[in-house]
Design a protein around this motif. Sequence first.
Motif, PDB file in Angstrom:
ATOM      1  N   ILE A 118      -6.295   8.202   4.465  1.00  0.00           N
ATOM      2  CA  ILE A 118      -7.420   8.289   3.525  1.00  0.00           C
ATOM      3  C   ILE A 118      -7.754   9.738   3.187  1.00  0.00           C
ATOM      4  O   ILE A 118      -8.031  10.080   2.029  1.00  0.00           O
TER       5      ILE A 118
ATOM      6  N   VAL B  36      -3.979   9.619   0.387  1.00  0.00           N
ATOM      7  CA  VAL B  36      -4.600   9.028  -0.800  1.00  0.00           C
ATOM      8  C   VAL B  36      -4.938  10.096  -1.847  1.00  0.00           C
ATOM      9  O   VAL B  36      -4.600   9.931  -3.034  1.00  0.00           O
TER      10      VAL B  36
ATOM     11  N   SER C 118      -6.029   5.708  -8.344  1.00  0.00           N
ATOM     12  CA  SER C 118      -7.094   6.058  -7.396  1.00  0.00           C
ATOM     13  C   SER C 118      -6.516   6.664  -6.119  1.00  0.00           C
ATOM     14  O   SER C 118      -7.255   7.242  -5.321  1.00  0.00           O
TER      15      SER C 118
ATOM     16  N   TYR D  38      -5.189   4.891  -3.734  1.00  0.00           N
ATOM     17  CA  TYR D  38      -4.995   3.742  -2.851  1.00  0.00           C
ATOM     18  C   TYR D  38      -3.887   2.884  -3.459  1.00  0.00           C
ATOM     19  O   TYR D  38      -4.111   2.149  -4.426  1.00  0.00           O
ATOM     20  N   SER D  39      -2.714   2.986  -2.915  1.00  0.00           N
ATOM     21  CA  SER D  39      -1.545   2.461  -3.607  1.00  0.00           C
ATOM     22  C   SER D  39      -0.425   2.103  -2.636  1.00  0.00           C
ATOM     23  O   SER D  39      -0.500   2.363  -1.430  1.00  0.00           O
TER      24      SER D  39
ATOM     25  N   ALA E 117       0.951   5.300  -1.047  1.00  0.00           N
ATOM     26  CA  ALA E 117       0.181   5.779   0.101  1.00  0.00           C
ATOM     27  C   ALA E 117       0.497   4.945   1.343  1.00  0.00           C
ATOM     28  O   ALA E 117       0.693   5.480   2.443  1.00  0.00           O
TER      29      ALA E 117
ATOM     30  N   VAL F 146      -5.252   2.072   3.240  1.00  0.00           N
ATOM     31  CA  VAL F 146      -4.798   2.974   2.174  1.00  0.00           C
ATOM     32  C   VAL F 146      -4.101   2.269   1.011  1.00  0.00           C
ATOM     33  O   VAL F 146      -3.838   2.901  -0.015  1.00  0.00           O
TER      34      VAL F 146
ATOM     35  N   GLY G 195      -5.077  -0.323  -0.907  1.00  0.00           N
ATOM     36  CA  GLY G 195      -5.907  -0.743  -2.030  1.00  0.00           C
ATOM     37  C   GLY G 195      -6.372  -2.179  -1.987  1.00  0.00           C
ATOM     38  O   GLY G 195      -7.435  -2.513  -2.507  1.00  0.00           O
TER      39      GLY G 195
ATOM     40  N   ALA H 181      -2.238  -0.420  -6.643  1.00  0.00           N
ATOM     41  CA  ALA H 181      -2.641  -1.020  -5.374  1.00  0.00           C
ATOM     42  C   ALA H 181      -1.849  -2.302  -5.121  1.00  0.00           C
ATOM     43  O   ALA H 181      -1.283  -2.907  -6.038  1.00  0.00           O
TER      44      ALA H 181
END
Length: 296
Positions: free
Chosen positions: A125, A129, A145, A147-148, A151, A227, A229, A241
């Motif tokens: 995070i 991220v 964002s 968050y994917s 990540a 992380v 999403g 995400a």
Amino acid sequence: MLNKTIRSRITDSWMLTALVIILFLPLIIGLALFLKSIPLFHISSLPCLLFSEDWAPNAGEFGFWPFIYSSLYVTALSFVFSAPLCLLAAIYLTEFASKRLIQIMHPVIDILAGIPSVIYGMWGILVIVPLAGEILAPFFNIKSSGYSVLAGGIVLAVMCIPYMLNMLIESFKTVPYGLKEAAFSLGATHWETIKHVLLRKSRPGILSAFGLGLAKAFGETLAVMMVVGNVIQITGNPFKAAYPLPALIANNYGEMLSIPLYDSALMFAALILLIVVLLINLIFRYFIVSSHAVKI
């Protein structure tokens, strides 16, 4: 003498009992999850459950394909990141590194293996991220964002490194030095010896390390959940995400069980996880057994 015989029989019985429990434990776990999943099969067929994209528990629709796809995507991405890195690092540590560097690296690897997954999630995070959302995504002209899937793949790759790297190092150490000397005597360079002797002789160990890394990555829960999403969708864009199966179970168990069949759905998700991990191990076990037939 009689007492020794009785003690020996008791010890043998306990050891045999422990062995039987270990052998049947995966079967017992799988059977329990299957029995809890049976109510779900009464409303939908197995192919529909596995490959449908419709997830609406309130309407009685339980399509697990977005979660399965997300799990496979994140796992594959983490493997792509970690496997080459671990393989090259293991070669360097066993063939080129100084003894002092090796003495430093072994504790570092052990520390990485012992760090709780929630710490990896917090690190993801705080570092990964923002890296994905503010640096990598804009570089490719993509809005994200952070968050994917990317990540989640990076965090999983870092978590898998100590396990894979340890196994690879130990596997390379088992190669007899006499084989390397024979290659050198025939005029092979150091890299040619690594390619044709070290890697070929260590093939079963390499496959074991990669199989362990894949199995661990597929079943990891907390760090990925923090992380990735947690959005139900199917996408090939790594900056979008996703929602892996472990995150589905961790996020919803105990909170959504008032919905009919939701408990069975989560148990079925756990059953899918168990079966996939078993398949990964069986497939790599087959390759390992096959590789033993390869002679240098």
